[in-house]
Write a protein that holds these residues in place. Structure first.
Motif: not given
Length: 233
Positions: A88-114
């Motif tokens: 309930a205390e998570h803000r939108a920018d909390d989600w955006q910052r965490l997902l950028a590191v934990n999910l988006v970065a691995p996705a971008l790197l994996s795409g480049r790796a493929l």
């Protein structure tokens, strides 16, 4: 993999990332290491300072590793962050910052790796047991790691025709700064027997196996390494 292989490792200045870098170096692999900063010098490695919450820096780091070293054969996505607060205390920018590191970065790197890896390449994602069973006040972290497991399967599917494998590791409690920073543990919301706390090297050994030719017939899997703790929860 032969000795001229290159491994790109994110979060390499952290507990698990550092252990992974040491294990891969011991295996004779040339290293390209990504993190925001490196408090200690790392010899015989290409150091690539980058903020993994910034997509442009993620792309630039991968391209720099490929340009400087000529190839990337192994990618280990270790870097991650955790936010300790009720959902309930998570803000939108909390989600955006965490997902950028934990999910988006691995996705971008994996795409480049493929696109860049040769047949025989391997990607290893460091997820978490929180992808399966979690605890209070870490909803964003748990969700990101569950998504990373799903990304692993998708990457494995797309990588199979290219001869590129992708697997995930789901560590349990590991003796790192992130574990000791948990207010859940400090407040007694989560009690962990010391016998159930692993070492970063435990994760590193599994990462090395999954990235090596010894695991050539394993792809799209998520492997728990928690000393069996989840089986009793």
């Amino acid at each position: 993999m032969v000795s001229e292989c290159v491994a790109l490792i994110t979060g390499a200045a952290g507990g698990i990332g550092g252990a992974v870098a040491r294990r891969f170096a011991a295996g004779g692999v040339q290293l390209a290491l990504i993190d925001r900063d490196f408090p200690e010098p790392v010899s015989d490695a290409l150091i690539l300072p980058a903020d993994l919450s910034d997509a442009a820096q993620v792309a630039d780091a991968f391209d720099a590793a490929l340009d400087r070293l000529g190839r990337i054969d192994m990618l280990v996505n270790v870097a991650g962050m955790m936010i300790f607060k009720p959902l309930a205390e998570h803000r939108a920018d909390d989600w955006q910052r965490l997902l950028a590191v934990n999910l988006v970065a691995p996705a971008l790197l994996s795409g480049r790796a493929l696109a860049a890896m040769r047949p025989g390449g391997a990607i290893v994602n460091i997820a978490s047991v929180h992808a399966r069973r979690t605890s209070p006040d870490v909803a964003s972290y748990a969700a990101s790691k569950a998504a990373l497991v799903s990304l692993t399967r998708s990457t494995a599917i797309e990588g199979k025709p290219l001869g590129i494998r992708c697997n995930a590791i789901l560590p349990g409690a590991i003796d790192t700064a992130m574990l000791h920073a948990s207010p859940n543990i400090a407040a007694g919301k989560e009690v962990i027997d010391p016998a159930d706390i692993g070492r970063p090297e435990d994760v590193a050994e599994l990462a090395w196996f999954l990235a090596s030719d010894a695991a050539r017939f394993i792809t799209g899997e998520d492997v728990v390494t928690d000393g069996g703790r989840m089986g009793w929860l």
